[in-house]
Design an enzyme around this catalytic site. Structure first.
Site, PDB file in Angstrom:
ATOM      1  N   GLY A 242       1.033  -1.355  -0.391  1.00  0.00           N
ATOM      2  CA  GLY A 242      -0.318  -0.410  -0.246  1.00  0.00           C
ATOM      3  C   GLY A 242       0.192   1.293   0.007  1.00  0.00           C
ATOM      4  O   GLY A 242       0.462   2.146  -0.960  1.00  0.00           O
ATOM      5  N   ARG A 243       2.271   1.872   0.682  1.00  0.00           N
ATOM      6  CA  ARG A 243       2.607   2.506   0.579  1.00  0.00           C
ATOM      7  C   ARG A 243       3.745   2.766  -0.340  1.00  0.00           C
ATOM      8  O   ARG A 243       4.128   3.900  -0.585  1.00  0.00           O
ATOM      9  CB  ARG A 243       3.793   2.125   1.842  1.00  0.00           C
ATOM     10  CG  ARG A 243       3.478   2.639   3.027  1.00  0.00           C
ATOM     11  CD  ARG A 243       3.798   1.679   4.909  1.00  0.00           C
ATOM     12  NE  ARG A 243       2.979   1.539   5.403  1.00  0.00           N
ATOM     13  CZ  ARG A 243       3.570   1.449   7.000  1.00  0.00           C
ATOM     14  NH1 ARG A 243       4.332   1.003   7.097  1.00  0.00           N
ATOM     15  NH2 ARG A 243       2.199   1.246   7.945  1.00  0.00           N
ATOM     16  N   TYR A 362      -1.726   9.332   6.078  1.00  0.00           N
ATOM     17  CA  TYR A 362      -2.110   7.607   5.893  1.00  0.00           C
ATOM     18  C   TYR A 362      -1.430   6.725   5.558  1.00  0.00           C
ATOM     19  O   TYR A 362      -0.398   6.906   4.783  1.00  0.00           O
ATOM     20  CB  TYR A 362      -4.163   7.410   5.555  1.00  0.00           C
ATOM     21  CG  TYR A 362      -3.943   8.038   3.752  1.00  0.00           C
ATOM     22  CD1 TYR A 362      -2.790   8.116   2.889  1.00  0.00           C
ATOM     23  CD2 TYR A 362      -5.280   8.385   2.857  1.00  0.00           C
ATOM     24  CE1 TYR A 362      -2.966   8.374   1.572  1.00  0.00           C
ATOM     25  CE2 TYR A 362      -5.337   8.738   1.550  1.00  0.00           C
ATOM     26  CZ  TYR A 362      -4.083   8.702   0.836  1.00  0.00           C
ATOM     27  OH  TYR A 362      -4.078   9.564  -0.420  1.00  0.00           O
ATOM     28  N   GLU A 363      -2.087   4.838   5.620  1.00  0.00           N
ATOM     29  CA  GLU A 363      -1.551   4.343   4.951  1.00  0.00           C
ATOM     30  C   GLU A 363      -0.238   4.060   5.883  1.00  0.00           C
ATOM     31  O   GLU A 363       1.090   4.053   5.623  1.00  0.00           O
ATOM     32  CB  GLU A 363      -0.890   4.194   4.324  1.00  0.00           C
ATOM     33  CG  GLU A 363      -2.214   3.281   3.330  1.00  0.00           C
ATOM     34  CD  GLU A 363      -2.160   2.845   2.507  1.00  0.00           C
ATOM     35  OE1 GLU A 363      -1.436   2.082   1.628  1.00  0.00           O
ATOM     36  OE2 GLU A 363      -3.142   2.592   1.218  1.00  0.00           O
ATOM     37  N   GLY A 364       0.401   4.647   7.548  1.00  0.00           N
ATOM     38  CA  GLY A 364       0.826   5.193   8.544  1.00  0.00           C
ATOM     39  C   GLY A 364       1.365   6.680   7.778  1.00  0.00           C
ATOM     40  O   GLY A 364       2.517   6.475   7.278  1.00  0.00           O
TER      41      GLY A 364
END
Ligand code: CAA
Length: 379
Positions: A242-243, A362-364
């Site tokens: 995802g990142r 987002y996504e960390g």
């Protein structure tokens, strides 16, 4: 090392660029204003094979390489990064999670419709008390002898209102905390699934983000993704992919804002000369072009690590950090260079600046990426 894109990668980049110009650009301002997702354009992306680009043909994918997919997210995000994140969540997180960890039956059941754009997927990890601390989930999925009974609330779910399927993380053994977390595919049509508050956001306004509520949802055993109690690792592995998607979204925003600023400096006349005759502005553009190219190489490296089967957790974290920082830096500099016009919606860069901010979160968050990177340095 070869820095040239292949003919196939160039062709996918061109096709996506054209689609973004014809299907997304005409309505991007209105979609942002109204918080409306361009569903027809997304369906067209599916018909053209973009959603399924990096997946095997046996599941309805295109069998292209991962870099081709990254190039496509980048091109879409140059024009409409709300669609960029919807695309990335559906492809990297939902479908990527199934490809990495689900049974053959689940892959065959859910992927073909998602990869062709007929259905949409979302990723349900975050909760009000479990953001950066993903291990703090409270949602439970308790076995009652016949099914897992799912109860809880997930928040900030990208694609939530539009998605047909969710990859949900819930505690099957609450005593064991992280080791008691498991992953499931849950259908929106299952009784007890509902959409809660739809968020009113600063940026990515046409992406649909909401709470998803689970009340006594009966999830069959076969819908578990990966082994019971291994859900945290499923989520973390999935987020590595995802990142890369968010990094591609960030790079797309940076390039989109850069292109607008470049053209503006050529066209706009002040003090009897075009703006680019001011060395301060050309030096600024030189700095931004270097920042973009650095980010691009780190992103393509992460994509190649994934494609070629090397570990990509750290390269994905690095790429996410530099590409999303580039998105923020370039878009805000672009607003400044366009002056009063930059603050007006029709010049697009103010939207890009609003959209850029969430990519650092987002996504960390980028601080979490530093945690991941530094953790590898001192292990
Ligand atoms: N791949 C596979 N397994 C992994 C992994 C990875 N990349 N990273 C960690 N794990 C495993 C570990 O090996 C460990 O397993 P064991 O217990 O079997 O040894 C387990 O997971 C726990 O690892 P850590 O001790 O490192 O975990 P932690 O609790 O310290 O947390 C963290 C690590 C990096 C901070 C993590 O909580 C994290 O990434 N937080 C950010 C959450 C996040 O990104 N949320 C995004 C929400 S989704 C979203 O935004 C989508 C959207 O809609 C746009």
């Amino acid at each position: 090392m070869n820095f040239q894109l292949t003919d196939q990668q160039l062709s996918i980049q061109n096709i996506t660029r054209q689609l973004a110009q014809t299907e997304l650009l005409p309505t991007v301002l209105k979609d942002d204003e109204e918080g409306k997702f361009p569903e027809k354009a997304y369906a067209k992306m599916g018909q053209m094979g973009l959603i399924g680009l990096p997946f095997p043909k046996e599941y309805g994918g295109q069998g292209a390489d991962y870099l081709s997919y990254v190039l496509a997210v980048e091109e879409i995000s140059k024009v409409n990064s709300s669609v960029g994140i919807a695309y990335s969540v559906c492809t990297s997180l939902f479908s990527g999670g199934l490809i990495n960890s689900a049974s053959e039956e689940l892959k065959k059941k859910y992927l073909p419709d998602v990869l062709s754009g007929k259905k949409m997927g979302a990723f349900c990890l975050t909760e009000p008390e479990a953001g950066s601390d993903a291990a703090g989930c409270k949602t439970t999925a308790l076995w009652d002898g016949e099914a897992y009974v799912l109860n809880g609330l997930k928040c900030f779910i990208t694609n939530g209102p539009l998605a047909d399927y969710f990859l949900v993380f819930a505690l099957t053994d609450p005593e064991k905390k992280t080791k008691g977390l498991s992953a499931f595919v849950v259908e929106k049509a299952m009784p007890g699934v509902s959409v809660g508050t739809i968020e009113n956001k600063c940026g990515i306004r046409s992406a649909q983000v909401s709470e998803i509520i689970f009340e006594n949802v009966r999830v069959p055993k076969e819908n578990m993704v990966g082994e019971e109690g291994r859900g945290f690792a499923v989520a973390m592995k999935d987020l590595d992919g995802g990142r890369i998607g968010v990094a591609a979204q960030g790079l797309g925003i940076a390039k989109g804002a850069y292109d607008i600023a470049l053209q503006y400096l050529k066209d706009r006349q002040q003090f009897g000369k075009p703006l680019f005759k001011n060395q301060y502005l050309t030096f600024k553009m030189a700095e931004l072009s270097v920042q973009i190219e650095q980010a691009q190489y780190m992103l393509y490296k992460a994509a190649m690590d994934k494609q070629e089967g090397r570990s990509y957790s750290i390269s994905a974290a690095k790429a996410k950090m530099v590409c999303t920082d580039a998105a923020m830096q370039v878009s805000q500099e672009a607003v400044q260079m366009l002056g009063g016009n930059g603050y007006m919606k029709e010049y697009h860069v103010e939207r890009m600046m609003r959209d850029a901010k969430i990519t650092q979160i987002y996504e960390g968050t980028n601080e979490i990426q530093k945690l991941v990177i530094s953790g590898s340095l001192f292990r």
